[in-house]
Write an enzyme that holds these catalytic residues in place. Sequence first.
Site, PDB file in Angstrom:
ATOM      1  N   ASN A 212       0.855  -1.187   0.000  1.00 32.40           N
ATOM      2  CA  ASN A 212       0.000   0.000   0.000  1.00 32.40           C
ATOM      3  C   ASN A 212       0.891   1.235   0.000  1.00 32.40           C
ATOM      4  OD1 ASN A 212       0.626   0.668   2.867  1.00 32.40           O
ATOM      5  ND2 ASN A 212      -0.500  -1.241   3.252  1.00 32.40           N
ATOM      6  N   ASP A 281      -4.473  -6.467   4.641  1.00 34.29           N
ATOM      7  CA  ASP A 281      -5.516  -7.356   5.153  1.00 34.29           C
ATOM      8  C   ASP A 281      -5.397  -8.759   4.573  1.00 34.29           C
ATOM      9  OD1 ASP A 281      -6.727  -5.365   6.723  1.00 34.29           O
ATOM     10  OD2 ASP A 281      -7.837  -4.607   4.996  1.00 34.29           O
ATOM     11  N   ASP A 308      -4.935 -10.192  12.194  1.00 36.29           N
ATOM     12  CA  ASP A 308      -5.216  -8.819  12.613  1.00 36.29           C
ATOM     13  C   ASP A 308      -4.358  -8.535  13.842  1.00 36.29           C
ATOM     14  OD1 ASP A 308      -6.315  -6.470  13.777  1.00 36.29           O
ATOM     15  OD2 ASP A 308      -8.173  -6.809  12.671  1.00 36.29           O
TER      16      ASP A 308
END
Length: 409
Positions: A212, A281, A308
Site C-alpha cells: 500500500n 488485510d 489482525d
Amino acid sequence: MNKPLAGKTILVGVTGGIAAYKAATLCSRLVGLGASVRVMMTEGATKFITPLTLQTLTRHPVATDVFDERDAAIVQHIDWADSADLAVVAPATANMLSKLANGLADDMLSTTLLATTAPLLIAPAMNVHMWEHPAVIDNVNKLASRGVVFVEPGTGQLACGYVGKGRLAEPDEIVDAIVAKLIGSKPLSGQRVLVTAGGTVERIDPVRYITNDSSGKMGFAIAEVARDRGAEVTLVCGRTEAAPPNGVNVVHTDSALRMRDEVMRRLDGTDIVIKAAAVADYRPASRADQKIKKSSDSLTLELVRNPDILQEVGEWREARGSGPFIVGFAAETADVEKHALDKLARKKCDLIVANNVSEAGAGFGTETNIVSVYGRGDFFEHLPQMTKRAVAERLLDIVKDARKGLANR
C-alpha cells in the site's frame, strides 16, 4: 526567588518579523529565571526592535554582524555557539527556517546556529499561507527530523490582516518550552513504547508483491516524540520511504506475518503499543518460487486473510487482565467515525486515531496529517491539518492523560 535556569546560557535569535518585539518579553522572562541570555539579531530584526533594548534587558552585547569581532582573543560566533546550553529562535521567519534546514550561513544568527551543538528550539511566526506552503512544511519536517523542537504558532489576528495560524506563540509559552527542554522531567522516562510504521509487503513471487502507499512517516514521528520524552522505543517497521529516526531500536520486517511475530513477542513488559503501520488485510495463498511468466490474458490470484495484529494485541491484554496501553490507527476513505468507533470496540483499543486518507493533506506519504482521536468514555478530539510531528506530540499528550485517567479509576 526561584531561579530554575541559573547557570544556563541561552542563545536567543531574533529574525525580521513584526513579532520581533516579543523578544523583549522573552529575554526579560529568561533573565528573571536566572539564565544568561545572549541575543543575535538579523538585519531585518533590527528594523523592528533595537539591539539596545535587548542589550539593556540581558546585560550582554547583542550580536548583529558576523564580521564585528570585538574581542581579538575569540571568534565570537564560535565562542557563543560553544557556550550555549540551548539555542532559541523567536520569532523565526520562513527565510530563517529555509536557511537552517538547508545549512546556509550568511549572517550572524545562521552562522552561529550552524556551528552550535546545543539543542535548538524554534518558534515560527509568519503569514498563514506562508506557514502552510509546502516548502515551509518540508523545512519544518526536515528540522524536526533532526531533533529540533518547535513551539507551534498560534491562531489569531495577524499583522497582515489575515486571521489564521501563524502568530508567534506567547513568550510565556516559549519560556515553558525552554524550561521543559533544559530541566523538565521526561514524562516517558522508564517506559517502553512499541511503535509500528510503514506498509507490509506480501510477496506474489520474487519480483512482485502486494503493498500500500504508507510511507511510515507518521509512525516515525511518533517514535521520535516518544524518544524525546524519555521512552525506550522499539520501532517495528515494514516498507517505508524515509530512514527511521535515530535513538530507537529499529526492527525491520516485510510481511504482515513477520510484523505480527515481532510485535507479539515484545508485548510482555511493554507499556504502550501504537500501531501506526498499514498492515495488508490479505496475502497471496501461495508464493511462487520463480517469477510467474505471462501465459494467458488473465491471471487469478487467490488471497487469504492476514492476522489482525491490533486485535490480537487487544485480546492478548484482555486474556492476561493487564498489559500495554493500546493505540490503533484507522485509515479510511468514507464513514470515518463509524469505522473508527467500531474498530475501537472490536479490537479492544484504548484509542483509535482515524483519518480520511483521500483528503488533501492527510493521505499516505504526506508531510502533514488531519486526524480524529476516539477513546473510551466518548472521548473525541479532532486535530486539524498540522505536521506529523505536531500530531505525534498531541497524540502522546492524549495518551498521557488517558493513562492517568485509567490509573485513577
